[in-house]
Design a protein around this motif. Structure first.
Motif, mmCIF file in Angstrom:
data_model
loop_
_atom_site.group_PDB
_atom_site.id
_atom_site.type_symbol
_atom_site.label_atom_id
_atom_site.label_comp_id
_atom_site.label_asym_id
_atom_site.label_seq_id
_atom_site.Cartn_x
_atom_site.Cartn_y
_atom_site.Cartn_z
ATOM 1 N N ALA A 312 17.332 5.566 -2.797
ATOM 2 C CA ALA A 312 17.651 4.309 -3.110
ATOM 3 C C ALA A 312 16.546 3.504 -2.765
ATOM 4 N N VAL A 313 15.647 3.492 -1.754
ATOM 5 C CA VAL A 313 14.583 2.704 -1.296
ATOM 6 C C VAL A 313 13.531 2.875 -2.247
ATOM 7 N N PHE A 314 13.213 4.076 -2.662
ATOM 8 C CA PHE A 314 12.126 4.388 -3.699
ATOM 9 C C PHE A 314 12.680 3.899 -5.023
ATOM 10 N N SER A 315 13.523 3.940 -5.494
ATOM 11 C CA SER A 315 14.065 3.500 -6.753
ATOM 12 C C SER A 315 14.165 1.698 -6.787
ATOM 13 N N GLY A 316 14.359 1.304 -5.644
ATOM 14 C CA GLY A 316 14.228 -0.347 -5.484
ATOM 15 C C GLY A 316 12.991 -0.895 -5.346
ATOM 16 N N SER A 317 12.338 -0.221 -4.605
ATOM 17 C CA SER A 317 11.003 -0.993 -3.955
ATOM 18 C C SER A 317 9.725 -0.112 -4.441
ATOM 19 N N CYS A 318 9.718 1.098 -4.936
ATOM 20 C CA CYS A 318 8.493 1.710 -5.159
ATOM 21 C C CYS A 318 8.254 2.085 -6.621
ATOM 22 N N ALA A 319 9.392 2.562 -7.399
ATOM 23 C CA ALA A 319 9.207 3.166 -8.600
ATOM 24 C C ALA A 319 8.681 2.272 -9.879
ATOM 25 N N ASN A 320 8.858 0.881 -9.686
ATOM 26 C CA ASN A 320 8.452 -0.093 -10.503
ATOM 27 C C ASN A 320 6.991 -0.030 -10.625
ATOM 28 N N CYS A 321 6.389 0.117 -9.712
ATOM 29 C CA CYS A 321 4.814 0.318 -9.517
ATOM 30 C C CYS A 321 4.179 1.586 -9.875
ATOM 31 N N HIS A 322 4.733 2.630 -9.084
ATOM 32 C CA HIS A 322 4.170 4.043 -8.943
ATOM 33 C C HIS A 322 5.128 4.785 -10.041
ATOM 34 N N GLN A 323 5.679 4.265 -10.627
ATOM 35 C CA GLN A 323 6.523 4.715 -11.668
ATOM 36 C C GLN A 323 7.665 5.777 -11.374
ATOM 37 N N ALA A 324 8.721 5.746 -12.146
ATOM 38 C CA ALA A 324 9.824 6.780 -11.641
ATOM 39 C C ALA A 324 9.334 8.096 -11.412
ATOM 40 N N ASN A 325 8.448 8.944 -12.327
ATOM 41 C CA ASN A 325 7.935 9.888 -12.135
ATOM 42 C C ASN A 325 6.723 10.239 -11.246
ATOM 43 N N GLY A 326 6.474 9.081 -10.458
ATOM 44 C CA GLY A 326 5.405 9.198 -9.392
ATOM 45 C C GLY A 326 3.785 9.124 -10.103
ATOM 46 N N GLU A 327 3.818 9.119 -11.379
ATOM 47 C CA GLU A 327 2.402 9.320 -11.903
ATOM 48 C C GLU A 327 1.508 8.102 -11.850
ATOM 49 N N GLY A 328 2.076 6.841 -11.329
ATOM 50 C CA GLY A 328 1.462 5.611 -11.197
ATOM 51 C C GLY A 328 0.768 5.186 -12.479
ATOM 52 N N THR A 329 0.028 4.094 -12.308
ATOM 53 C CA THR A 329 -0.506 3.474 -13.615
ATOM 54 C C THR A 329 -2.128 3.254 -13.175
ATOM 55 N N SER A 330 -2.900 2.716 -14.200
ATOM 56 C CA SER A 330 -4.234 2.386 -13.984
ATOM 57 C C SER A 330 -4.584 1.747 -12.827
ATOM 58 N N TYR A 331 -3.609 1.136 -12.248
ATOM 59 C CA TYR A 331 -3.920 0.161 -11.204
ATOM 60 C C TYR A 331 -3.049 0.757 -9.900
ATOM 61 N N TYR A 332 -1.965 1.236 -10.144
ATOM 62 C CA TYR A 332 -1.382 2.004 -8.800
ATOM 63 C C TYR A 332 -1.379 3.262 -9.128
ATOM 64 N N PRO A 333 -1.772 3.966 -7.824
ATOM 65 C CA PRO A 333 -2.042 5.372 -7.793
ATOM 66 C C PRO A 333 -0.888 6.274 -8.135
ATOM 67 N N SER A 334 -1.188 7.271 -8.285
ATOM 68 C CA SER A 334 -0.160 8.401 -8.448
ATOM 69 C C SER A 334 0.376 8.879 -7.016
ATOM 70 N N LEU A 335 1.483 9.329 -6.857
ATOM 71 C CA LEU A 335 2.152 9.448 -5.679
ATOM 72 C C LEU A 335 1.748 11.108 -5.211
ATOM 73 N N PHE A 336 1.359 11.842 -6.642
ATOM 74 C CA PHE A 336 1.185 13.314 -6.303
ATOM 75 C C PHE A 336 -0.314 13.381 -6.464
ATOM 76 N N HIS A 337 -0.952 14.607 -5.935
ATOM 77 C CA HIS A 337 -2.191 14.758 -5.648
ATOM 78 C C HIS A 337 -3.065 13.433 -5.000
ATOM 79 N N ASN A 338 -2.571 13.013 -3.992
ATOM 80 C CA ASN A 338 -2.730 11.924 -3.276
ATOM 81 C C ASN A 338 -2.909 12.245 -1.783
ATOM 82 N N SER A 339 -4.080 12.168 -1.207
ATOM 83 C CA SER A 339 -4.482 12.488 0.282
ATOM 84 C C SER A 339 -3.302 12.096 1.287
ATOM 85 N N ALA A 340 -2.827 10.839 1.042
ATOM 86 C CA ALA A 340 -1.974 10.278 1.890
ATOM 87 C C ALA A 340 -0.438 10.932 1.800
ATOM 88 N N THR A 341 -0.216 11.469 0.926
ATOM 89 C CA THR A 341 1.030 12.194 0.615
ATOM 90 C C THR A 341 0.971 13.651 0.796
#
Length: 459
Positions: A312-341
């Motif tokens: 619920a938190v991800f869908s409301g606060s994160c998915a719009n920028c990082h995309q629902a599938n987590g791949e990100g955009t040219s501006y917002y990074p992907s959530l997979f293949h990401n050293s922080a995650t």
């Protein structure tokens, strides 16, 4: 930035032939040493006038005014005074500085570079006659003279000496990494007394609310899977698609220092980091190799009753920028293949959510909003919600072996785990120390009294 700096003049300059060139060289060195990041207060502070509060496990340490002001800065410093402060951590008044000022690394700065830095700070920086706030740490750390013992243990005060067995490029990289840019200060683990454990140099260290990761060339624990071009791009921009993004103190280093270094100096740092001893700190795969795109978020939209809390938190606060599938955009990074995650330590993921991500590189502002206590009310998340969304991201896109609790989020929000030395200031420990001292005083008094009675009896 001056024309001389823009051409990278100071990166390779030896003895300068004019005062202007010496000042320009000093300006470049000050940028490489990232002096402005701490000594210039953010949001409009005058250059090098101090006042920035550096959060440490022992308390807030305020950076001093290092402009050439004779009433508030270092305008009365001789070059010898300046060298002593930079290399030994002792100011003109004889007071010991706290190692938030990385003099343990700066001790390696050469005489010629000290000369250039002094010229820049005395003649290339505008004097600001405003004193910075004083640092007031709790007892016993407010006794600055105690730093003399710490310095004896952990500061060798030896200028850099080039190694004959390696190339000039690697030597230059060594000097930048371990002296000017003081990468070792953050990326090397510390012992119980907060001294660097140089036997594990650059293998990762806690920065309170952030964690400086392993940057040795180990294939799984460090950055051994990164190419030289990858590392150079990251140092210059703070962004490496499919691997890492700079946040927190590293974002500050990129913004204020690394992006302004010459290509030759960046390549020298890469050359040095590529050949240092690899240190394995555990882990079965590199932190930037975890995860893949996921359709979990879309699937849970149709079955919200059984959806996990973090969704619920991800869908409301994160998915719009990082995309629902987590791949990100040219501006917002992907959530997979990401050293922080993908890291085995969730500190940087949690801190990014709490504090946001902010860096300005080549005039482009990179921002992730704050979701912690400083966020706008409508965006503010509780510790429980941050733990939930962190666990959702870790399980769905990152390292599924790592989990986060609300208590961990609270600890990170409050400055991270306290090292043993910092725990001396807790009330329970202070009471314990006082009790031990009192007991020792009583026992000593009893012993002295008994000795006197025996001496009287003998007479």
């Amino acid at each position: 930035m001056s024309t001389l700096l823009a051409t990278g003049f100071s990166a390779v300059a030896a003895d300068s032939s004019s005062p202007q060139e010496l000042i320009a060289k000093g300006e470049y060195l000050a940028i490489a040493a990232d002096c402005g990041a701490c000594h210039t207060s953010p949001k409009g502070g005058a250059a090098m006038s101090g006042g920035y509060g550096i959060q440490s496990p022992l308390g807030t340490i305020f950076a001093s005014n290092i402009t050439p002001s004779k009433v508030a800065g270092i305008g009365n410093y001789t070059e010898q005074d300046f060298a002593r402060a930079v290399r030994q951590g002792i100011n003109k008044q004889g007071q010991y500085l706290y190692p938030a000022m990385p003099y343990t690394s700066y001790s390696r700065i050469t005489d010629s570079d000290i000369q250039a830095l002094y010229a820049y700070f005395m003649h290339g920086v505008a004097a600001v006659d405003v004193k910075a706030p004083q640092t007031h740490l709790p007892f016993p750390f407010n006794i600055r003279s105690s730093m003399a013992l710490w310095n004896t243990l952990f500061s060798n005060n030896k200028p850099f000496i080039a190694e004959e067995s390696v190339s000039p490029q690697v030597n230059r990289g060594n000097y930048l990494v371990n002296a000017l840019a003081h990468c070792d200060t953050c990326h090397t683990p510390r012992n119980a007394l907060m001294g660097q454990d140089d036997s594990k140099a650059l293998s990762g260290g806690s920065l309170g609310s952030w964690y400086a990761p392993n940057i040795t060339p180990d294939k799984t624990s460090g950055i051994g899977s990164w190419s030289g071009e990858d590392l150079a791009r990251y140092l210059k921009t703070g962004h490496l698609a499919g691997k890492a993004q700079a946040a927190g103190p590293m974002a500050e280093a990129v913004e204020h220092s690394l992006q302004h270094l010459s290509s030759a100096d960046i390549e020298a740092m890469v050359a040095y980091l590529k050949q240092i001893p690899a240190v394995n700190t555990g882990g079965s795969q590199s932190r930037d190799s975890y995860g893949a795109a996921s359709s979990t978020e879309q699937q849970m939209r149709g079955d919200q009753a059984s959806a996990e809390p973090g969704w619920a938190v991800f869908s409301g606060s994160c998915a719009n920028c990082h995309q629902a599938n987590g791949e990100g955009t040219s501006y917002y990074p992907s959530l997979f293949h990401n050293s922080a995650t993908g890291a085995d330590n969730p500190t940087n993921l949690v801190s990014a959510i709490l504090n946001g991500v902010h860096r300005n590189v080549n005039g482009q502002q990179v921002d992730m909003p704050v979701f912690g206590p400083d966020a706008n009310f409508s965006m503010q998340l509780t510790d429980r919600q941050i733990a939930d969304v962190s666990n959702y991201v870790l399980t769905t896109f990152g390292n599924p072996k790592v989990s986060v609790t609300a208590a961990q989020v609270q600890q990170i929000r409050e400055g991270g785990p306290k090292p043993l030395l910092a725990q001396l200031t807790t009330p329970a420990v202070m009471i314990g120390i006082a009790a031990v001292v009192l007991l020792a005083a009583i026992l000593l008094g009893v012993w002295v009294s008994n000795r006197r009675k025996k001496n009287v009896a003998r007479k």
